[in-house]
Scaffold this motif. Structure first.
Motif, PDB file in Angstrom:
ATOM      1  N   UNK A 275      34.845  30.821  34.960  1.00  0.00           N
ATOM      2  CA  UNK A 275      33.680  31.553  35.452  1.00  0.00           C
ATOM      3  C   UNK A 275      33.727  31.689  36.969  1.00  0.00           C
ATOM      4  N   UNK A 276      34.094  30.610  37.643  1.00  0.00           N
ATOM      5  CA  UNK A 276      34.206  30.652  39.104  1.00  0.00           C
ATOM      6  C   UNK A 276      35.324  31.591  39.540  1.00  0.00           C
ATOM      7  N   UNK A 277      36.460  31.537  38.840  1.00  0.00           N
ATOM      8  CA  UNK A 277      37.580  32.408  39.199  1.00  0.00           C
ATOM      9  C   UNK A 277      37.253  33.871  38.925  1.00  0.00           C
ATOM     10  N   UNK A 278      36.506  34.132  37.861  1.00  0.00           N
ATOM     11  CA  UNK A 278      36.139  35.528  37.557  1.00  0.00           C
ATOM     12  C   UNK A 278      35.277  36.117  38.657  1.00  0.00           C
ATOM     13  N   UNK A 279      34.374  35.303  39.199  1.00  0.00           N
ATOM     14  CA  UNK A 279      33.539  35.782  40.306  1.00  0.00           C
ATOM     15  C   UNK A 279      34.403  36.065  41.531  1.00  0.00           C
ATOM     16  N   UNK A 280      35.359  35.186  41.817  1.00  0.00           N
ATOM     17  CA  UNK A 280      36.246  35.417  42.961  1.00  0.00           C
ATOM     18  C   UNK A 280      37.095  36.668  42.766  1.00  0.00           C
ATOM     19  N   UNK A 281      37.574  36.871  41.552  1.00  0.00           N
ATOM     20  CA  UNK A 281      38.373  38.069  41.284  1.00  0.00           C
ATOM     21  C   UNK A 281      37.527  39.324  41.461  1.00  0.00           C
ATOM     22  N   UNK A 282      36.289  39.274  40.985  1.00  0.00           N
ATOM     23  CA  UNK A 282      35.420  40.442  41.155  1.00  0.00           C
ATOM     24  C   UNK A 282      35.151  40.713  42.633  1.00  0.00           C
ATOM     25  N   UNK A 283      34.905  39.659  43.403  1.00  0.00           N
ATOM     26  CA  UNK A 283      34.679  39.852  44.837  1.00  0.00           C
ATOM     27  C   UNK A 283      35.941  40.395  45.515  1.00  0.00           C
ATOM     28  N   UNK A 284      37.114  39.984  45.025  1.00  0.00           N
ATOM     29  CA  UNK A 284      38.357  40.518  45.572  1.00  0.00           C
ATOM     30  C   UNK A 284      38.473  42.014  45.312  1.00  0.00           C
ATOM     31  N   UNK A 285      38.163  42.419  44.081  1.00  0.00           N
ATOM     32  CA  UNK A 285      38.203  43.848  43.747  1.00  0.00           C
ATOM     33  C   UNK A 285      37.167  44.612  44.571  1.00  0.00           C
ATOM     34  N   UNK A 286      35.985  44.018  44.751  1.00  0.00           N
ATOM     35  CA  UNK A 286      34.943  44.689  45.533  1.00  0.00           C
ATOM     36  C   UNK A 286      35.342  44.834  46.999  1.00  0.00           C
TER      37      UNK A 286
END
Length: 220
Positions: A151-162
């Motif tokens: 869950x934490x990594x998914x948020x980081x990945x989304x912020x990376x894409x953003x």
């Protein structure tokens, strides 16, 4: 009287192989299987960071970001709206990591949320009314520590894409300085590499909402 010396005639003979059949080529040894290191897999995953996000969340981001940011020209209203929009999508990625699904004996797929005691089904009446004995033991789907990591990594990945989206970058940093531009170029890539490596080291076996369903045993 001139004597014309005759050169000895040399007869050339074609040396042919006694065996008319062509030689059978020797089979080449099979190449050794390529061993991909964790770093190479991580770099490959970095190029496809969007595949680590729920498809619904990613689709909403791609469709709504130009409207939320006014095509990258944010003002006093669209700036806070973009922050709220990105926060909702990040929360969706976080909660989506705790969702799971299973295929019952009747072939129907049921979705639910992983809890400490097991899976809480979104449609318990449909699962119970589909036939006796078709619902597996939901206790084995209980939440694990690896779910919080994902869950934490998914948020980081989304912020990376953003952070790699030009509309989001132009919204918050319309004219970045040289140092800020370097941070915007380097930090998302570093986060992507680290997250991809962690996804390789700690793979998930959950088939949550919006994530691709891959064959594999259920969480134990």
């Amino acid at each position: 009287m001139s004597v014309i010396a005759k050169r000895p005639t040399t007869t050339t003979t074609n040396i042919a192989d006694s065996n008319d059949a062509p030689e059978t080529p020797k089979p080449r040894p099979a190449p050794p299987p390529q061993q991909h290191s964790a770093l190479s897999q991580a770099l490959t995953g970095t190029a496809n960071l969007a595949n680590l996000l729920p498809t619904g969340t990613l689709l909403a981001f791609q469709l709504m970001t130009p409207m939320a940011t006014n095509n990258g020209t944010c003002d006093g209203a669209t700036g806070p709206l973009t922050i709220i929009f990105l926060s909702i999508l990040a929360a969706s990625c976080f909660l989506g990591s705790f969702t799971d699904s299973f295929r019952a004996a009747d072939g129907q797929v049921y979705y639910g949320m992983a809890t400490r005691k097991g899976m809480w089904l979104f449609d318990p009446e449909g699962a119970s009314g589909s036939g006796g004995g078709v619902v597996p033991d939901l206790g084995k789907y209980r939440v694990r520590v690896i779910d919080s990591i994902h869950a934490f990594l998914s948020v980081l990945v989304f912020l990376t894409v953003a952070m790699r989206d030009k509309n989001v970058v132009n919204c918050f940093y319309p004219k970045p300085e040289k140092g800020t531009q370097q941070v915007l170029d380097i930090v998302p890539m570093m986060i992507g590499v680290i997250c991809s490596m962690l996804f390789v080291v700690f793979p998930t076996r959950r088939h949550g909402i919006g994530y691709p369903v891959t064959p594999g045993p259920a969480p134990k």
